[in-house]
Design a protein around this motif. Structure first.
Motif, PDB file in Angstrom:
ATOM      1  N   VAL A 247       0.847  -1.195   0.000  1.00 42.50           N
ATOM      2  CA  VAL A 247       0.000   0.000   0.000  1.00 42.50           C
ATOM      3  C   VAL A 247       0.877   1.238   0.000  1.00 42.50           C
ATOM      4  CG1 VAL A 247      -1.726   1.316   1.276  1.00 42.50           C
ATOM      5  CG2 VAL A 247      -1.841  -1.191   1.243  1.00 42.50           C
ATOM      6  N   ALA A 248       0.583   2.139  -0.922  1.00 45.28           N
ATOM      7  CA  ALA A 248       1.242   3.438  -0.942  1.00 45.28           C
ATOM      8  C   ALA A 248       0.212   4.559  -0.940  1.00 45.28           C
ATOM      9  CB  ALA A 248       2.150   3.573  -2.160  1.00 45.28           C
ATOM     10  N   ASP A 249      -0.941   4.300  -1.565  1.00 49.77           N
ATOM     11  CA  ASP A 249      -2.006   5.299  -1.597  1.00 49.77           C
ATOM     12  C   ASP A 249      -3.352   4.597  -1.615  1.00 49.77           C
ATOM     13  OD1 ASP A 249      -2.549   4.540  -4.328  1.00 49.77           O
ATOM     14  OD2 ASP A 249      -0.892   5.826  -4.939  1.00 49.77           O
ATOM     15  N   SER A 250      -4.429   5.373  -1.612  1.00 49.88           N
ATOM     16  CA  SER A 250      -5.772   4.813  -1.525  1.00 49.88           C
ATOM     17  C   SER A 250      -6.121   3.913  -2.703  1.00 49.88           C
ATOM     18  CB  SER A 250      -6.806   5.937  -1.415  1.00 49.88           C
ATOM     19  OG  SER A 250      -6.716   6.808  -2.518  1.00 49.88           O
ATOM     20  N   ASP A 251      -5.523   4.156  -3.855  1.00 49.39           N
ATOM     21  CA  ASP A 251      -5.811   3.320  -5.020  1.00 49.39           C
ATOM     22  C   ASP A 251      -5.393   1.870  -4.790  1.00 49.39           C
ATOM     23  OD1 ASP A 251      -6.858   5.468  -6.377  1.00 49.39           O
ATOM     24  OD2 ASP A 251      -5.000   5.923  -7.459  1.00 49.39           O
TER      25      ASP A 251
ATOM     26  N   ASN B 293      10.992  -4.442   5.238  1.00 50.56           N
ATOM     27  CA  ASN B 293      11.899  -3.334   4.939  1.00 50.56           C
ATOM     28  C   ASN B 293      11.866  -2.230   5.992  1.00 50.56           C
ATOM     29  OD1 ASN B 293      12.915  -4.088   2.146  1.00 50.56           O
ATOM     30  ND2 ASN B 293      10.707  -4.149   1.776  1.00 50.56           N
ATOM     31  N   GLY B 294      11.017  -2.378   6.992  1.00 44.71           N
ATOM     32  CA  GLY B 294      10.935  -1.371   8.034  1.00 44.71           C
ATOM     33  C   GLY B 294      10.251  -0.091   7.611  1.00 44.71           C
ATOM     34  N   LEU B 295       9.477  -0.145   6.538  1.00 40.76           N
ATOM     35  CA  LEU B 295       8.798   1.037   6.021  1.00 40.76           C
ATOM     36  C   LEU B 295       7.325   1.027   6.432  1.00 40.76           C
ATOM     37  CD1 LEU B 295      10.193   0.997   2.372  1.00 40.76           C
ATOM     38  CD2 LEU B 295      11.063   2.322   4.319  1.00 40.76           C
ATOM     39  N   ALA B 296       6.792   2.217   6.674  1.00 40.85           N
ATOM     40  CA  ALA B 296       5.377   2.355   7.000  1.00 40.85           C
ATOM     41  C   ALA B 296       4.681   3.147   5.899  1.00 40.85           C
ATOM     42  CB  ALA B 296       5.203   3.060   8.343  1.00 40.85           C
ATOM     43  N   PHE B 297       3.376   2.941   5.766  1.00 40.23           N
ATOM     44  CA  PHE B 297       2.600   3.775   4.865  1.00 40.23           C
ATOM     45  C   PHE B 297       1.676   4.652   5.713  1.00 40.23           C
ATOM     46  CE2 PHE B 297       0.197  -0.160   5.386  1.00 40.23           C
ATOM     47  CZ  PHE B 297      -1.109   0.282   5.560  1.00 40.23           C
TER      48      PHE B 297
ATOM     49  N   LEU C 142      -5.228   4.093  15.897  1.00 38.68           N
ATOM     50  CA  LEU C 142      -5.551   4.927  14.748  1.00 38.68           C
ATOM     51  C   LEU C 142      -6.345   4.183  13.691  1.00 38.68           C
ATOM     52  CD1 LEU C 142      -5.183   7.661  13.275  1.00 38.68           C
ATOM     53  CD2 LEU C 142      -3.061   6.741  12.322  1.00 38.68           C
ATOM     54  N   THR C 143      -5.974   2.938  13.430  1.00 39.90           N
ATOM     55  CA  THR C 143      -6.565   2.189  12.324  1.00 39.90           C
ATOM     56  C   THR C 143      -7.689   1.253  12.736  1.00 39.90           C
ATOM     57  OG1 THR C 143      -5.032   0.320  12.505  1.00 39.90           O
ATOM     58  CG2 THR C 143      -4.327   2.203  11.155  1.00 39.90           C
ATOM     59  N   GLY C 144      -7.692   0.827  13.995  1.00 38.52           N
ATOM     60  CA  GLY C 144      -8.652  -0.187  14.405  1.00 38.52           C
ATOM     61  C   GLY C 144      -8.368  -1.542  13.805  1.00 38.52           C
ATOM     62  N   THR C 145      -7.138  -1.775  13.403  1.00 41.63           N
ATOM     63  CA  THR C 145      -6.775  -3.036  12.763  1.00 41.63           C
ATOM     64  C   THR C 145      -7.042  -4.228  13.670  1.00 41.63           C
ATOM     65  OG1 THR C 145      -4.961  -4.304  11.783  1.00 41.63           O
ATOM     66  CG2 THR C 145      -4.376  -2.795  13.538  1.00 41.63           C
ATOM     67  N   PRO C 146      -7.524  -5.334  13.108  1.00 38.00           N
ATOM     68  CA  PRO C 146      -7.748  -6.541  13.894  1.00 38.00           C
ATOM     69  C   PRO C 146      -6.468  -7.322  14.187  1.00 38.00           C
ATOM     70  CG  PRO C 146      -9.147  -6.484  11.924  1.00 38.00           C
ATOM     71  CD  PRO C 146      -8.088  -5.470  11.744  1.00 38.00           C
ATOM     72  N   GLY C 147      -5.356  -6.929  13.538  1.00 33.26           N
ATOM     73  CA  GLY C 147      -4.118  -7.670  13.747  1.00 33.26           C
ATOM     74  C   GLY C 147      -2.902  -6.865  13.337  1.00 33.26           C
ATOM     75  N   VAL C 148      -1.758  -7.188  13.937  1.00 26.25           N
ATOM     76  CA  VAL C 148      -0.494  -6.517  13.614  1.00 26.25           C
ATOM     77  C   VAL C 148       0.579  -7.559  13.358  1.00 26.25           C
ATOM     78  CG1 VAL C 148      -0.960  -4.346  14.807  1.00 26.25           C
ATOM     79  CG2 VAL C 148      -0.014  -6.267  16.099  1.00 26.25           C
ATOM     80  N   ASP C 149       1.476  -7.217  12.449  1.00 29.19           N
ATOM     81  CA  ASP C 149       2.536  -8.135  12.013  1.00 29.19           C
ATOM     82  C   ASP C 149       3.848  -7.368  12.008  1.00 29.19           C
ATOM     83  OD1 ASP C 149       4.098 -10.065  10.806  1.00 29.19           O
ATOM     84  OD2 ASP C 149       3.222  -9.823   8.823  1.00 29.19           O
ATOM     85  N   VAL C 150       4.868  -7.918  12.656  1.00 29.91           N
ATOM     86  CA  VAL C 150       6.157  -7.231  12.736  1.00 29.91           C
ATOM     87  C   VAL C 150       7.289  -8.185  12.405  1.00 29.91           C
ATOM     88  CG1 VAL C 150       6.530  -7.727  15.190  1.00 29.91           C
ATOM     89  CG2 VAL C 150       7.577  -5.689  14.172  1.00 29.91           C
ATOM     90  N   SER C 151       8.330  -7.641  11.778  1.00 30.88           N
ATOM     91  CA  SER C 151       9.535  -8.415  11.511  1.00 30.88           C
ATOM     92  C   SER C 151      10.763  -7.570  11.840  1.00 30.88           C
ATOM     93  CB  SER C 151       9.578  -8.894  10.058  1.00 30.88           C
ATOM     94  OG  SER C 151      10.667  -9.763   9.855  1.00 30.88           O
TER      95      SER C 151
ATOM     96  N   VAL D 252      -6.300   3.500   6.027  1.00 33.18           N
ATOM     97  CA  VAL D 252      -7.064   2.294   6.349  1.00 33.18           C
ATOM     98  C   VAL D 252      -7.921   2.470   7.597  1.00 33.18           C
ATOM     99  CG1 VAL D 252      -5.441   0.768   5.208  1.00 33.18           C
ATOM    100  CG2 VAL D 252      -5.097   1.305   7.611  1.00 33.18           C
ATOM    101  N   ARG D 253      -8.165   3.700   7.964  1.00 29.04           N
ATOM    102  CA  ARG D 253      -8.956   3.957   9.170  1.00 29.04           C
ATOM    103  C   ARG D 253     -10.347   3.340   9.067  1.00 29.04           C
ATOM    104  NH1 ARG D 253      -8.755   9.974  10.647  1.00 29.04           N
ATOM    105  NH2 ARG D 253      -6.722   9.382  11.497  1.00 29.04           N
ATOM    106  N   ASP D 254     -10.938   3.366   7.902  1.00 30.26           N
ATOM    107  CA  ASP D 254     -12.264   2.778   7.696  1.00 30.26           C
ATOM    108  C   ASP D 254     -12.208   1.604   6.721  1.00 30.26           C
ATOM    109  OD1 ASP D 254     -13.621   4.737   9.324  1.00 30.26           O
ATOM    110  OD2 ASP D 254     -13.329   6.163   7.690  1.00 30.26           O
TER     111      ASP D 254
END
Length: 224
Positions: free
Chosen positions: A109-113, A144-148, A179-188, A153-155
């Protein structure tokens, strides 16, 4: 629903023990030679057996052929297959039908599209993983340690369970969940001291921070 916490790219018994003792729900093992977290089939089979039902195991593959998938499934009998390449919905459906293992499909993900692509996996993938797009000419599709921009993805409601990945650390995972209300998180990489070098302290801190956010939001406790 409880927050699902996944620690990915585990390569050692020590890192596995830290993740399990901290209460991670999913443990990811990487089968991608270009990754510093890549495991051989023999090593993965040995390490994954130590999970002993305390969490679900995830085998991460990138654009795999059936032969590679079959070898991984035989070696470690994963609870999930994570497809982290350019697998099409048809290919995902074929893998799911052929091997009978639930699919976690990642996409960048980089943008809403980019979020529109999630709709094409409805009813095909069992869970979606939203990750930051890798840099141009990057060797790794993830880790890669990058965030978008998490506000994108708030809604987010793709019609399937989903998880947030990319740039998460013990310091920001709570903010990401709230912020996002995500049901899950993944980290490396966010729990590493160097590429592929998991920090036991960071693993514990990440799970603790995620659980604190879960409690603050009043999410149910439990595992996937």
């Amino acid at each position: 629903m409880p927050l699902t916490v996944k620690i990915c790219g585990v390569t050692t018994h020590e890192a596995l023990a830290a993740a399990l003792d901290a209460g991670a729900d999913m443990i990811g093992f990487v089968f991608f030679p270009k990754s510093p977290r890549h495991l051989s089939l023999a090593a993965a089979g040995e390490v994954s057996r130590r999970v002993e039902g305390r969490a679900q195991t995830v085998a991460l593959l990138v654009n795999p052929e059936d032969g590679q998938i079959d070898a991984v499934v035989r070696a470690m009998r994963p609870d999930w297959l994570q497809l982290h390449g350019a697998e099409t919905p048809d290919r995902v459906a074929d893998i799911r039908k052929t091997f009978g293992v639930p699919i976690l499909k990642a996409f960048g993900v980089a943008d809403s599209d980019d979020l529109a692509g999630a709709e094409t996996y409805r009813g095909v993938a069992d869970r979606l993983l939203l990750d930051a797009k890798p840099p141009k000419n990057g060797l790794l599709p993830g880790g890669n340690g990058l965030a978008f921009d998490w506000t994108l993805v708030r809604d987010f409601s793709p019609g399937a369970p989903w998880m947030l990945s990319g740039g998460l650390t013990p310091d920001n995972v709570g903010e990401a969940v709230r912020l996002t209300g995500t049901p899950g998180v993944d980290v490396s990489s966010g729990v590493e001291d160097g590429p592929g070098q998991k920090s036991l302290a960071k693993i514990r801190a990440f799970v603790a921070a995620a659980r604190l956010a879960q409690d603050q939001l009043g999410l149910a406790t439990g595992s996937v």
